[in-house]
Design a protein around this motif. Structure first.
Motif, short mmCIF file in Angstrom:
data_model
loop_
_atom_site.label_atom_id
_atom_site.label_comp_id
_atom_site.label_asym_id
_atom_site.label_seq_id
_atom_site.Cartn_x
_atom_site.Cartn_y
_atom_site.Cartn_z
N SER A 135 -6.35 2.86 4.27
CA SER A 135 -6.79 2.51 2.92
C SER A 135 -5.61 2.49 1.95
O SER A 135 -5.50 1.59 1.11
CB SER A 135 -7.85 3.51 2.45
N LEU A 136 -4.72 3.48 2.08
CA LEU A 136 -3.54 3.54 1.21
C LEU A 136 -2.62 2.34 1.47
O LEU A 136 -2.15 1.70 0.53
CB LEU A 136 -2.78 4.85 1.45
N LEU A 137 -2.38 2.03 2.73
CA LEU A 137 -1.49 0.90 3.06
C LEU A 137 -2.09 -0.41 2.56
O LEU A 137 -1.38 -1.26 2.00
CB LEU A 137 -1.28 0.84 4.57
N GLN A 138 -3.40 -0.58 2.73
CA GLN A 138 -4.05 -1.83 2.33
C GLN A 138 -4.13 -1.99 0.81
O GLN A 138 -4.27 -3.11 0.32
CB GLN A 138 -5.45 -1.91 2.95
N SER A 139 -4.01 -0.87 0.09
CA SER A 139 -4.03 -0.97 -1.37
C SER A 139 -2.80 -1.69 -1.90
O SER A 139 -2.78 -2.15 -3.05
CB SER A 139 -4.12 0.43 -1.99
N ALA A 140 -1.77 -1.82 -1.06
CA ALA A 140 -0.57 -2.56 -1.45
C ALA A 140 -0.46 -3.88 -0.70
O ALA A 140 0.63 -4.42 -0.51
CB ALA A 140 0.69 -1.71 -1.17
N ASP A 141 -1.62 -4.43 -0.29
CA ASP A 141 -1.62 -5.72 0.41
C ASP A 141 -1.14 -6.82 -0.53
O ASP A 141 -1.68 -6.96 -1.65
CB ASP A 141 -3.04 -6.06 0.89
N PRO A 142 -0.17 -7.61 -0.12
CA PRO A 142 0.27 -8.74 -0.95
C PRO A 142 -0.74 -9.88 -0.88
O PRO A 142 -1.56 -9.94 0.04
CB PRO A 142 1.60 -9.15 -0.30
N PRO A 143 -0.71 -10.79 -1.84
CA PRO A 143 -1.61 -11.96 -1.79
C PRO A 143 -1.41 -12.74 -0.50
O PRO A 143 -0.31 -12.82 0.03
CB PRO A 143 -1.18 -12.79 -3.01
N GLU A 144 -2.49 -13.34 0.02
CA GLU A 144 -2.42 -14.09 1.28
C GLU A 144 -1.44 -15.25 1.22
O GLU A 144 -0.85 -15.65 2.22
CB GLU A 144 -3.82 -14.61 1.65
N ARG A 165 7.73 -4.98 -1.73
CA ARG A 165 8.57 -3.78 -1.62
C ARG A 165 7.73 -2.53 -1.50
O ARG A 165 7.99 -1.67 -0.65
CB ARG A 165 9.48 -3.69 -2.86
N ASP A 166 6.71 -2.42 -2.34
CA ASP A 166 5.87 -1.22 -2.34
C ASP A 166 5.16 -1.06 -1.00
O ASP A 166 5.06 0.05 -0.47
CB ASP A 166 4.85 -1.29 -3.47
N ARG A 167 4.66 -2.17 -0.43
CA ARG A 167 4.00 -2.10 0.87
C ARG A 167 5.00 -1.67 1.94
O ARG A 167 4.68 -0.85 2.82
CB ARG A 167 3.40 -3.46 1.24
N ALA A 168 6.22 -2.20 1.84
CA ALA A 168 7.26 -1.83 2.82
C ALA A 168 7.61 -0.35 2.72
O ALA A 168 7.81 0.33 3.74
CB ALA A 168 8.50 -2.69 2.61
N SER A 255 11.27 7.29 -8.71
CA SER A 255 10.62 5.97 -8.69
C SER A 255 9.69 5.85 -7.50
O SER A 255 8.58 5.31 -7.61
CB SER A 255 11.69 4.87 -8.64
N VAL A 256 10.14 6.34 -6.34
CA VAL A 256 9.30 6.27 -5.14
C VAL A 256 8.03 7.10 -5.34
O VAL A 256 6.93 6.68 -4.96
CB VAL A 256 10.07 6.75 -3.89
N ARG A 257 8.17 8.25 -5.97
CA ARG A 257 7.00 9.11 -6.23
C ARG A 257 6.00 8.39 -7.13
O ARG A 257 4.77 8.48 -6.93
CB ARG A 257 7.43 10.43 -6.85
N ARG A 258 6.52 7.69 -8.14
CA ARG A 258 5.63 6.94 -9.05
C ARG A 258 4.90 5.83 -8.30
O ARG A 258 3.72 5.56 -8.55
CB ARG A 258 6.43 6.35 -10.21
N ILE A 259 5.60 5.17 -7.38
CA ILE A 259 5.00 4.09 -6.60
C ILE A 259 3.86 4.64 -5.74
O ILE A 259 2.77 4.06 -5.68
CB ILE A 259 6.08 3.40 -5.72
N ILE A 260 4.10 5.77 -5.08
CA ILE A 260 3.07 6.39 -4.23
C ILE A 260 1.85 6.76 -5.07
O ILE A 260 0.70 6.47 -4.70
CB ILE A 260 3.61 7.64 -3.51
N LYS A 261 2.09 7.36 -6.21
CA LYS A 261 1.00 7.78 -7.10
C LYS A 261 0.15 6.58 -7.53
O LYS A 261 -1.09 6.65 -7.58
CB LYS A 261 1.57 8.49 -8.33
N LYS A 262 0.83 5.48 -7.82
CA LYS A 262 0.13 4.25 -8.25
C LYS A 262 -0.86 3.78 -7.19
O LYS A 262 -2.02 3.47 -7.51
CB LYS A 262 1.18 3.16 -8.53
N TYR A 263 -0.44 3.77 -5.93
CA TYR A 263 -1.31 3.25 -4.87
C TYR A 263 -2.34 4.27 -4.40
O TYR A 263 -3.40 3.89 -3.89
CB TYR A 263 -0.48 2.71 -3.71
N VAL A 264 -2.06 5.54 -4.57
CA VAL A 264 -3.07 6.57 -4.30
C VAL A 264 -4.24 6.38 -5.26
O VAL A 264 -5.42 6.44 -4.87
CB VAL A 264 -2.47 7.98 -4.43
N ARG A 268 -8.17 4.97 -4.53
CA ARG A 268 -9.22 5.93 -4.88
C ARG A 268 -9.32 7.10 -3.91
O ARG A 268 -10.42 7.54 -3.55
CB ARG A 268 -10.58 5.21 -5.00
N LEU A 269 -8.17 7.56 -3.48
CA LEU A 269 -8.13 8.76 -2.65
C LEU A 269 -8.13 9.97 -3.57
O LEU A 269 -7.24 10.13 -4.40
CB LEU A 269 -6.87 8.76 -1.78
#
Length: 330
Positions: A135-144, A165-168, A255-264, A268-269
């Motif tokens: 669920s966390l990984l898919q929250s950063a899915d790029p557009p098709e 970048r965020d998904r990577a 910055s990485v911590r902020r990115i993780i927090k954004k996708y968490v 909706r975890l």
């Protein structure tokens, strides 16, 4: 003339190869201890002249520090309401300093070694289940549309590049179990896509090789493809940061911590998830799938197996399941 403390900090950096961040932490803790001794006028030099006695700051005699002075410092920290984990860290810094003084022949014993560390409550590492991880990984899915653009050799916009970048970042953290600081220090040349490995510089500047899963490797390739531009300077790509910010500079830990927090939040975890939680998740999922504890130790870069063994507590349910299936009397 350099003080004993300054020489010790140089020793940490030059001989023990500790990171700049760790050396700064040692400096801060030892300066606080030094200031405490001066303020309380403990362990000052004896037979000071009138001028030296009034001198600010007063001169310390490290050889006069005993276990009573160290315990007094811990009591002072406790009175300030500091967490036990901070007290343990500061005591460890003091022990290392006196061990160095002892080695240099400046003291006959280490007074801090006679002081017991405050007992810390055993914390079970936080981690994600496999569905939560997906669920966390898919929250950063790029557009098709990005997939078709890549196949046609078309670069994406800057905003879409940041999503890639965020998904990577999420994929690499989960696939490798590396620390956030290790991730931020990675260069493009650290990744071997052919062998799907990453060369990581860990604590004490020690290098290790970690494995990159197929999914993480493909996402990372896509990000690097879209990031490259024909107008880029001719600097060797291998020397460039693996992950960059909006302006092209290297990402920081924060910055990485902020990115993780954004996708968490986006996924909706309802958990407190940090980059280190993905490291715990990596280790727990490997252990649950039957990986050897020593292999996990090597991949995580732990010096001691006892550090890795904390994941046994996390995976106790899986261990019980294996036990019940395998033991004839279970």
């Amino acid at each position: 003339m350099k003080t004993h403390l300054e020489r010790f900090l140089e020793y940490l950096e030059a001989e023990r190869n500790l990171s700049e961040k760790t050396v700064i932490s040692y400096r801060r803790d030892l300066l606080q201890f030094q200031e405490f001794l001066r303020t309380t006028r403990l362990c000052l030099k004896e037979n000071l002249s009138a001028g030296e006695a009034d001198k600010s700051p007063p001169a310390l005699d490290w050889s006069r520090v005993d276990k009573t002075a160290v315990r007094a410092f811990l009591g002072y920290l406790h009175g300030k309401g500091l967490a036990k984990s901070y007290m343990v860290r500061k005591l460890a810094a003091i022990r290392s300093f006196f061990k160095y003084l002892n080695r240099e022949g400046l003291m006959s014993l280490n007074p801090a070694s006679l002081v017991s560390s405050p007992k810390l409550p055993k914390k079970i590492p936080s981690f994600l289940s496999i569905p939560e991880t997906l669920s966390l990984l898919q929250s950063a899915d790029p557009p098709e549309s990005l997939g078709s653009q890549a196949s046609q050799g078309i670069r994406v916009s800057q905003s879409h590049l940041l999503i890639l970048r965020d998904r990577a970042i999420l994929e690499v953290l989960y696939a490798t179990g590396i620390r956030v600081g290790e991730l931020a220090r990675l260069k493009v040349g650290n990744v071997n896509f052919e062998e799907r490995t990453v060369r990581v510089q860990g604590k004490g500047k020690k290098e290790r090789i970690v494995l990159l899963g197929e999914s993480a490797a493909e996402v990372l390739k896509g990000y690097l493809f879209h990031r490259s531009r024909p107008e880029d300077p001719p600097e060797p790509v291998e020397n460039l940061p693996l992950f960059t910010n909006y302006e092209g500079g290297p990402l920081t830990d924060r910055s990485v911590r902020r990115i993780i927090k954004k996708y968490v939040q986006k996924s909706r975890l309802h958990k407190r998830i940090t980059p280190h939680s993905l490291r715990h998740t990596f280790a727990t999922h490997l252990l649950d799938s039957g990986a050897d504890l020593r292999v996990i130790q090597e991949l995580l870069g732990h010096e001691s197996l006892s550090t890795t063994q904390k994941y046994l507590h996390v995976s106790m349910g899986k261990l019980m399941e294996v036990y019940n299936k395998a033991h004839p009397k279970a």
